[in-house]
Design a protein around this motif. Structure first.
Motif, PDB file in Angstrom:
ATOM      1  N   CYS A 177       0.822  -1.205   0.000  1.00  0.00           N
ATOM      2  CA  CYS A 177       0.000   0.000   0.000  1.00  0.00           C
ATOM      3  C   CYS A 177       0.863   1.265   0.000  1.00  0.00           C
TER       4      CYS A 177
ATOM      5  N   GLY B 281      -2.203   4.510   2.094  1.00  0.00           N
ATOM      6  CA  GLY B 281      -2.463   4.581   3.522  1.00  0.00           C
ATOM      7  C   GLY B 281      -3.872   4.203   3.935  1.00  0.00           C
TER       8      GLY B 281
ATOM      9  N   LYS C 130      -3.034  -3.442   5.555  1.00  0.00           N
ATOM     10  CA  LYS C 130      -1.663  -2.942   5.530  1.00  0.00           C
ATOM     11  C   LYS C 130      -0.699  -3.961   6.125  1.00  0.00           C
TER      12      LYS C 130
END
Length: 77
Positions: free
Chosen positions: A54, A57, A62
């Motif tokens: 990623c 964000g 993540k």
């Protein structure tokens, strides 16, 4: 018995060189022999030889990309 280039005695398989590609307005594609660590320094599980990291964000998984950059209109700097 001799070790192949890029291998150690405990790991006889050759290692692929690391390659990182920035997708336009998307993730970083990581290919090759790279260990990815989380924010605490622990290895992130890696189930594929190529992973997307990623950059926007917003991903719910993540450090990996889940495609959220498309929904939020992320543009790379």
């Amino acid at each position: 018995m001799s070790a192949r280039a890029g291998a150690t005695p405990s790991d006889p398989a050759p290692r692929a060189a690391a390659r990182i590609t920035a997708c336009p307005d998307g993730p970083l594609l990581v290919r090759g022999d790279v260990e990815i660590l989380d924010g605490e320094g622990n290895p992130a599980p890696r189930r594929r030889s190529t992973v997307a990291l990623c950059r926007c964000g917003v991903s719910a998984i993540k450090p990996f990309c889940d495609g959220s950059h498309k929904a939020v209109g992320f543009t790379a700097p």
